[in-house]
Design an enzyme around this catalytic site. Structure first.
Site, PDB file in Angstrom:
ATOM      1  N   ASN A   1       0.873  -1.171   0.000  1.00 49.74           N
ATOM      2  CA  ASN A   1       0.000   0.000   0.000  1.00 49.74           C
ATOM      3  C   ASN A   1       0.913   1.226   0.000  1.00 49.74           C
ATOM      4  OD1 ASN A   1      -1.779   2.070   0.492  1.00 49.74           O
ATOM      5  ND2 ASN A   1      -2.322   1.406   2.568  1.00 49.74           N
TER       6      ASN A   1
ATOM      7  N   LYS B   1       0.195   4.251  -0.254  1.00 45.81           N
ATOM      8  CA  LYS B   1      -0.408   5.461   0.324  1.00 45.81           C
ATOM      9  C   LYS B   1      -0.089   6.665  -0.579  1.00 45.81           C
ATOM     10  CE  LYS B   1      -0.253   3.304   4.806  1.00 45.81           C
ATOM     11  NZ  LYS B   1      -0.345   3.449   6.245  1.00 45.81           N
TER      12      LYS B   1
ATOM     13  N   GLU C   1      -7.135   5.070   7.588  1.00 47.09           N
ATOM     14  CA  GLU C   1      -6.872   6.487   7.289  1.00 47.09           C
ATOM     15  C   GLU C   1      -8.063   7.119   6.571  1.00 47.09           C
ATOM     16  OE1 GLU C   1      -3.076   5.776   5.421  1.00 47.09           O
ATOM     17  OE2 GLU C   1      -2.295   5.175   7.376  1.00 47.09           O
TER      18      GLU C   1
ATOM     19  N   SER D   1       2.790  -2.077  10.330  1.00 46.20           N
ATOM     20  CA  SER D   1       4.235  -2.185  10.576  1.00 46.20           C
ATOM     21  C   SER D   1       4.787  -3.580  10.305  1.00 46.20           C
ATOM     22  CB  SER D   1       4.578  -1.735  11.995  1.00 46.20           C
ATOM     23  OG  SER D   1       4.208  -0.386  12.194  1.00 46.20           O
TER      24      SER D   1
END
Ligand code: PGA
Length: 250
Positions: free
Chosen positions: A11, A13, A98, A211
């Site tokens: 991802n 982002k 998010e 993470s």
């Protein structure tokens, strides 16, 4: 699960650029012959044409990070599923924390987005996860179940066609990772909820995200109900991402 190959999804982002994307993908593509798991990258939508061209014909799939809940029309700035389909995407992340947090996406909106993607033949990667406050209040199970229930309710038997990602909000981008045991516990809860909703629930890949990195991937992926990963920061470094893809290929 056992006879299903792992699925590893990067991802990106809101990161990248034309030059950086090309360099990152070139390096990943070079290492792909050693990779046996399924893999994809979810990139900013403006780069889908570039990424689609670079990855076309390769074993690395590409996807988007969000999609509009609306079909078309006066929704300035939004990207529809048919536009994503034009770009050849296989996956679309929906309900990332998010988006839920910064863009106030409700469970119902997330469920609608999953529905739109499925109807267009795009696999939604549905994200669920609790905040730190919710975990500390002992609400982890209730929160993820509520989030998944909305998606099950909107999608009925098609629920077996989704990918589900458990992403504890407190572990995203923080360097804190759920322990393999914490991840497995929640994954087992989600698996049971899926099984109650569909006889084909076994085929839903359950990804862990938060993470995940080259050092902790092996232990997380060794859990019986962890079928892969959704990887943010570590997917932007070719060597790290490739190392995780190889770990997932074992
Ligand atoms: P992270 O992000 O790996 O950087 O924690 C994961 C995600 O948000 O999908």
């Amino acid at each position: 699960m056992d006879n299903r190959s792992k699925l590893m999804v990067g991802n990106w982002k809101m990161n990248g650029g034309l030059t950086a994307n090309a360099a990152l993908l070139a390096e990943i593509l070079q290492g792909l012959p050693d990779v046996a798991c399924r893999a994809a990258v979810c990139v900013p939508s403006v780069y889908l044409p570039q990424v689609g061209e670079l990855l076309s014909g390769s074993a690395l799939a590409w996807g988007a990070q969000d999609v509009s809940a609306h079909e078309s029309g006066a929704y300035t700035g939004e990207v529809s599923v048919s536009m994503l389909r034009d770009m050849g995407v296989r996956y679309c992340i929906v309900g990332h924390s998010e988006r839920r947090l910064y863009h106030a996406e409700s469970d119902v909106v997330v469920a609608t987005k999953a529905q739109r993607a499925l109807a267009a033949g795009i696999t939604p990667i549905v994200c669920v996860g609790e905040s730190l406050a919710e975990r500390e209040a002992g609400q982890t199970e209730a929160v993820v179940k509520r989030q998944l229930a909305a998606v099950i309710q909107a999608n009925g038997h098609c629920i077996s066609e989704i990918v589900l990602a458990y992403e504890p909000v407190w572990a995203i981008g923080t360097g804190l990772t759920a322990t393999p045991e914490q991840a497995q516990l929640v994954h087992a809860v989600l698996r049971a909820q899926l099984q109650a909703a569909s006889e084909h629930a076994e085929r839903v890949p359950l990804l862990y995200g938060g993470s995940m990195n080259a050092a902790n991937a092996a232990q997380l992926l060794a859990q019986p109900d962890v079928d892969g990963g959704l990887i943010g920061g570590a997917s932007l470094k070719a060597a790290d991402f490739l190392s995780m893809l190889k770990t997932a290929s074992r």
